[in-house]
Design a protein around this motif. Sequence first.
Motif, PDB file in Angstrom:
ATOM      1  N   ARG A  11       0.818  -1.193   0.000  1.00  0.00           N
ATOM      2  CA  ARG A  11       0.000   0.000   0.000  1.00  0.00           C
ATOM      3  C   ARG A  11       0.865   1.262   0.000  1.00  0.00           C
ATOM      4  O   ARG A  11       0.560   2.250  -0.655  1.00  0.00           O
ATOM      5  CB  ARG A  11      -0.898   0.000   1.241  1.00  0.00           C
ATOM      6  N   THR A  12       1.986   1.219   0.754  1.00  0.00           N
ATOM      7  CA  THR A  12       2.912   2.348   0.799  1.00  0.00           C
ATOM      8  C   THR A  12       3.531   2.606  -0.569  1.00  0.00           C
ATOM      9  O   THR A  12       3.649   3.752  -1.010  1.00  0.00           O
ATOM     10  CB  THR A  12       4.026   2.097   1.833  1.00  0.00           C
ATOM     11  N   PHE A 121       0.779  11.885  -0.089  1.00  0.00           N
ATOM     12  CA  PHE A 121      -0.268  10.877  -0.191  1.00  0.00           C
ATOM     13  C   PHE A 121       0.034   9.640   0.661  1.00  0.00           C
ATOM     14  O   PHE A 121      -0.883   8.991   1.160  1.00  0.00           O
ATOM     15  CB  PHE A 121      -0.481  10.481  -1.653  1.00  0.00           C
ATOM     16  N   THR A 122       1.332   9.328   0.829  1.00  0.00           N
ATOM     17  CA  THR A 122       1.693   8.191   1.680  1.00  0.00           C
ATOM     18  C   THR A 122       1.339   8.485   3.134  1.00  0.00           C
ATOM     19  O   THR A 122       0.704   7.664   3.812  1.00  0.00           O
ATOM     20  CB  THR A 122       3.195   7.889   1.557  1.00  0.00           C
ATOM     21  N   VAL A 123       1.765   9.660   3.615  1.00  0.00           N
ATOM     22  CA  VAL A 123       1.472  10.039   4.998  1.00  0.00           C
ATOM     23  C   VAL A 123      -0.028  10.205   5.195  1.00  0.00           C
ATOM     24  O   VAL A 123      -0.590   9.804   6.225  1.00  0.00           O
ATOM     25  CB  VAL A 123       2.218  11.332   5.370  1.00  0.00           C
ATOM     26  N   LEU A 124      -0.702  10.791   4.202  1.00  0.00           N
ATOM     27  CA  LEU A 124      -2.148  10.988   4.299  1.00  0.00           C
ATOM     28  C   LEU A 124      -2.881   9.661   4.474  1.00  0.00           C
ATOM     29  O   LEU A 124      -3.774   9.538   5.321  1.00  0.00           O
ATOM     30  CB  LEU A 124      -2.657  11.697   3.044  1.00  0.00           C
ATOM     31  N   HIS A 125      -2.496   8.663   3.676  1.00  0.00           N
ATOM     32  CA  HIS A 125      -3.164   7.354   3.777  1.00  0.00           C
ATOM     33  C   HIS A 125      -2.893   6.712   5.131  1.00  0.00           C
ATOM     34  O   HIS A 125      -3.787   6.094   5.719  1.00  0.00           O
ATOM     35  CB  HIS A 125      -2.685   6.435   2.654  1.00  0.00           C
ATOM     36  N   LYS A 126      -1.649   6.864   5.642  1.00  0.00           N
ATOM     37  CA  LYS A 126      -1.324   6.297   6.955  1.00  0.00           C
ATOM     38  C   LYS A 126      -2.179   6.947   8.048  1.00  0.00           C
ATOM     39  O   LYS A 126      -2.707   6.260   8.937  1.00  0.00           O
ATOM     40  CB  LYS A 126       0.162   6.519   7.264  1.00  0.00           C
ATOM     41  N   LEU A 127      -2.303   8.270   7.987  1.00  0.00           N
ATOM     42  CA  LEU A 127      -3.072   8.978   9.002  1.00  0.00           C
ATOM     43  C   LEU A 127      -4.559   8.627   8.931  1.00  0.00           C
ATOM     44  O   LEU A 127      -5.218   8.437   9.960  1.00  0.00           O
ATOM     45  CB  LEU A 127      -2.888  10.491   8.826  1.00  0.00           C
ATOM     46  N   SER A 134      -9.024   1.423   9.457  1.00  0.00           N
ATOM     47  CA  SER A 134      -9.089   0.569   8.276  1.00  0.00           C
ATOM     48  C   SER A 134      -8.224   1.178   7.177  1.00  0.00           C
ATOM     49  O   SER A 134      -8.132   2.402   7.049  1.00  0.00           O
ATOM     50  CB  SER A 134     -10.533   0.434   7.776  1.00  0.00           C
ATOM     51  N   SER A 135      -7.590   0.324   6.389  1.00  0.00           N
ATOM     52  CA  SER A 135      -6.744   0.803   5.291  1.00  0.00           C
ATOM     53  C   SER A 135      -7.525   0.946   3.987  1.00  0.00           C
ATOM     54  O   SER A 135      -6.964   1.368   2.975  1.00  0.00           O
ATOM     55  CB  SER A 135      -5.568  -0.168   5.073  1.00  0.00           C
ATOM     56  N   LYS A 136      -8.823   0.607   3.996  1.00  0.00           N
ATOM     57  CA  LYS A 136      -9.620   0.671   2.778  1.00  0.00           C
ATOM     58  C   LYS A 136     -10.049   2.112   2.498  1.00  0.00           C
ATOM     59  O   LYS A 136     -10.574   2.806   3.365  1.00  0.00           O
ATOM     60  CB  LYS A 136     -10.856  -0.218   2.901  1.00  0.00           C
ATOM     61  N   ALA A 137      -9.821   2.542   1.241  1.00  0.00           N
ATOM     62  CA  ALA A 137     -10.126   3.922   0.848  1.00  0.00           C
ATOM     63  C   ALA A 137     -11.606   4.248   1.007  1.00  0.00           C
ATOM     64  O   ALA A 137     -11.967   5.373   1.339  1.00  0.00           O
ATOM     65  CB  ALA A 137      -9.685   4.166  -0.593  1.00  0.00           C
ATOM     66  N   GLU A 138     -12.471   3.253   0.799  1.00  0.00           N
ATOM     67  CA  GLU A 138     -13.909   3.515   0.908  1.00  0.00           C
ATOM     68  C   GLU A 138     -14.325   3.855   2.333  1.00  0.00           C
ATOM     69  O   GLU A 138     -15.354   4.501   2.557  1.00  0.00           O
ATOM     70  CB  GLU A 138     -14.719   2.320   0.400  1.00  0.00           C
ATOM     71  N   ASN A 139     -13.534   3.426   3.315  1.00  0.00           N
ATOM     72  CA  ASN A 139     -13.825   3.781   4.707  1.00  0.00           C
ATOM     73  C   ASN A 139     -13.272   5.156   5.068  1.00  0.00           C
ATOM     74  O   ASN A 139     -13.764   5.816   5.979  1.00  0.00           O
ATOM     75  CB  ASN A 139     -13.242   2.729   5.653  1.00  0.00           C
TER      76      ASN A 139
END
Length: 353
Positions: A11-12, A121-127, A134-139
């Motif tokens: 994912r990273t 975008f990497t840090v944003l997704h982690k936060l 949850s790591s799912k974008a839909e959540n």
Amino acid sequence: MEEQDPGQWKRTVIDASAGAIAGGISRTVTSPLDVIKIRFQISNFKSYGNCRGITWYEIYWVQLEPTTSWALLNGHISRPSKYTGMFQATKDIFREEGLWGFWRGNVPALLMVMPYTAIQFTVLHKLKTFAAGSSKAENHINLSAYLSYVSGALAGCAATVGSYPFDLLRTILASQGEPKVYPTMRSAFVDIISTRGFRGLYAGLSPTLVEIIPYAGLQFGTYDTFKRWTMDWNRIRSSNTSSTGADNKLSSFQLFVCGLAAGTCAKLVCHPLDVVKKRFQIEGLQRHPKYGARVEHRAYRNMSDALSRIVQAEGWAGLYKGIVPSTVKAAPAGAVTFVAYEYASDWLESILT
């Protein structure tokens, strides 16, 4: 120490790669508008004088001249600026520097933007993963506006610190005009190190960080909000058949419009801080006299001093120099970045799964 889940590593890689691709595409497409914006913000000449009993002190390397004939007649400045409008600036840059003048400084800009968006975008997704559990974008889309704002602001700060020297070099190369004082990025880098030391590579970092907190927060917060509204609208439209699945997926046009609106909102609020940042970045560096005198070190004591001096000497309009090309550039840049990231992320995920 517990090893990181291979899925998290994947994912990273996806977030970083998609962010770099999106940043590169967006930067290259909007480079001409960025060059014009920077010229408006920092083109100048030395100005002395006394107006209505007020002694106007000398301010270097900023466009003190008015961008309208009314301001010139009002008596604050003794002669017109080099650039007075977008079309006039476009014509002059093309005539004096050719087509490639609109991409001046694009290489260091790409070196700045691509790692910036990769980190962001990497840090944003982690936060968001931490906040949503949850790591799912839909959540992630269901996070509150507050959490979207905070996540975007923190991601922007991390990305800024990691890529700032390239932003500084890009500004210097884009602002110098013709004839060039620094023919290459390396010559600019060497001069900065020799005259200002390593700290010179982070000149203007404080106002940049102050700027990026509301800017990145507003951009990502409003983008998520607009996406939620659009998804709800899609759901209402498709309520007679299905309220989930593909019917709720946003089209590329809808993503573009959401990004356009988010970029516009963020830029209109934060543009004055961008002007101050550019003034700090070029302080003490050389440029051909046609484009302005050399700025002495410590022209501004701090950020609040810069803001007050700009307002006193140039009026409130001084804080919004370059606002038209800046907004015209920022809005599509944000839109292109978001759309490119969404598609690049989906493409990379399909390859790696």
